[in-house]
Design a protein around this motif. Structure first.
Motif, PDB file in Angstrom:
ATOM      1  N   ILE A 157      -8.924   5.316  -3.742  1.00 16.32           N
ATOM      2  CA  ILE A 157     -10.193   6.047  -3.614  1.00 16.32           C
ATOM      3  C   ILE A 157     -10.860   5.694  -2.297  1.00 16.32           C
ATOM      4  O   ILE A 157     -11.369   6.572  -1.595  1.00 16.32           O
ATOM      5  N   ALA A 158     -10.851   4.426  -1.928  1.00 13.30           N
ATOM      6  CA  ALA A 158     -11.444   4.020  -0.648  1.00 13.30           C
ATOM      7  C   ALA A 158     -10.687   4.628   0.524  1.00 13.30           C
ATOM      8  O   ALA A 158     -11.296   5.064   1.512  1.00 13.30           O
ATOM      9  N   LEU A 159      -9.375   4.693   0.441  1.00 11.42           N
ATOM     10  CA  LEU A 159      -8.567   5.287   1.506  1.00 11.42           C
ATOM     11  C   LEU A 159      -8.872   6.775   1.655  1.00 11.42           C
ATOM     12  O   LEU A 159      -9.058   7.273   2.776  1.00 11.42           O
ATOM     13  N   PHE A 160      -8.930   7.521   0.576  1.00 12.55           N
ATOM     14  CA  PHE A 160      -9.241   8.946   0.640  1.00 12.55           C
ATOM     15  C   PHE A 160     -10.653   9.183   1.147  1.00 12.55           C
ATOM     16  O   PHE A 160     -10.898  10.106   1.925  1.00 12.55           O
ATOM     17  N   ALA A 161     -11.595   8.361   0.740  1.00 11.92           N
ATOM     18  CA  ALA A 161     -12.972   8.500   1.223  1.00 11.92           C
ATOM     19  C   ALA A 161     -13.027   8.228   2.722  1.00 11.92           C
ATOM     20  O   ALA A 161     -13.733   8.919   3.458  1.00 11.92           O
ATOM     21  N   TYR A 162     -12.277   7.249   3.182  1.00 10.10           N
ATOM     22  CA  TYR A 162     -12.243   6.932   4.616  1.00 10.10           C
ATOM     23  C   TYR A 162     -11.654   8.077   5.424  1.00 10.10           C
ATOM     24  O   TYR A 162     -12.124   8.389   6.517  1.00 10.10           O
ATOM     25  N   LEU A 163     -10.644   8.739   4.906  1.00 13.73           N
ATOM     26  CA  LEU A 163     -10.001   9.836   5.627  1.00 13.73           C
ATOM     27  C   LEU A 163     -10.803  11.130   5.586  1.00 13.73           C
ATOM     28  O   LEU A 163     -10.694  11.954   6.498  1.00 13.73           O
ATOM     29  N   LEU A 164     -11.598  11.326   4.564  1.00  9.24           N
ATOM     30  CA  LEU A 164     -12.320  12.585   4.409  1.00  9.24           C
ATOM     31  C   LEU A 164     -13.696  12.603   5.062  1.00  9.24           C
ATOM     32  O   LEU A 164     -14.271  13.665   5.233  1.00  9.24           O
ATOM     33  N   VAL A 165     -14.230  11.454   5.432  1.00 11.83           N
ATOM     34  CA  VAL A 165     -15.560  11.389   6.024  1.00 11.83           C
ATOM     35  C   VAL A 165     -15.488  11.864   7.469  1.00 11.83           C
ATOM     36  O   VAL A 165     -14.602  11.465   8.225  1.00 11.83           O
ATOM     37  N   ASP A 166     -16.409  12.749   7.848  1.00 10.32           N
ATOM     38  CA  ASP A 166     -16.476  13.284   9.199  1.00 10.32           C
ATOM     39  C   ASP A 166     -17.151  12.256  10.103  1.00 10.32           C
ATOM     40  O   ASP A 166     -18.314  11.918   9.904  1.00 10.32           O
TER      41      ASP A 166
END
Length: 96
Positions: free
Chosen positions: A10-19
């Motif tokens: 979840i942390a990895l996906f949040a890191y990749l999706l944040v502009d």
């Protein structure tokens, strides 16, 4: 163990999706609304000058990635002729 893996995914996906642009400039109806990041003075001055002559609304974002020094992204609200003028004044050498 499963909880740790779930949280890390979840942390990895949040890191990749944040502009996360390194520069963000917002214009609305011919006015500079906000600016964020370390903007080269000449580029900001040229954008304000273009905005005085042909007022527009939209955002200008600059991203840094591994292969190109800087990537300029302009919102679709900005007219194509104004977009080209902004691209012409963009200082690519300032981001190396």
């Amino acid at each position: 163990m499963e909880y740790f893996l779930a949280v890390s995914f979840i942390a990895l996906f949040a890191y990749l999706l944040v502009d996360r642009p390194i520069i963000l400039i917002k214009f609305k109806d011919g006015q500079l609304v906000s600016k964020k990041g370390k903007i080269p003075h000449g580029f900001l001055h040229d954008c304000e000058e273009i905005n005085k002559r042909t007022p527009f609304s939209g955002t200008i974002k600059v991203y840094r990635n591994r292969f190109n020094p800087a990537k300029l992204v302009l919102s679709k609200d900005i007219d194509h002729k104004v977009q080209q003028r902004i691209r012409n004044v963009f200082p690519h050498k300032s981001f190396k």
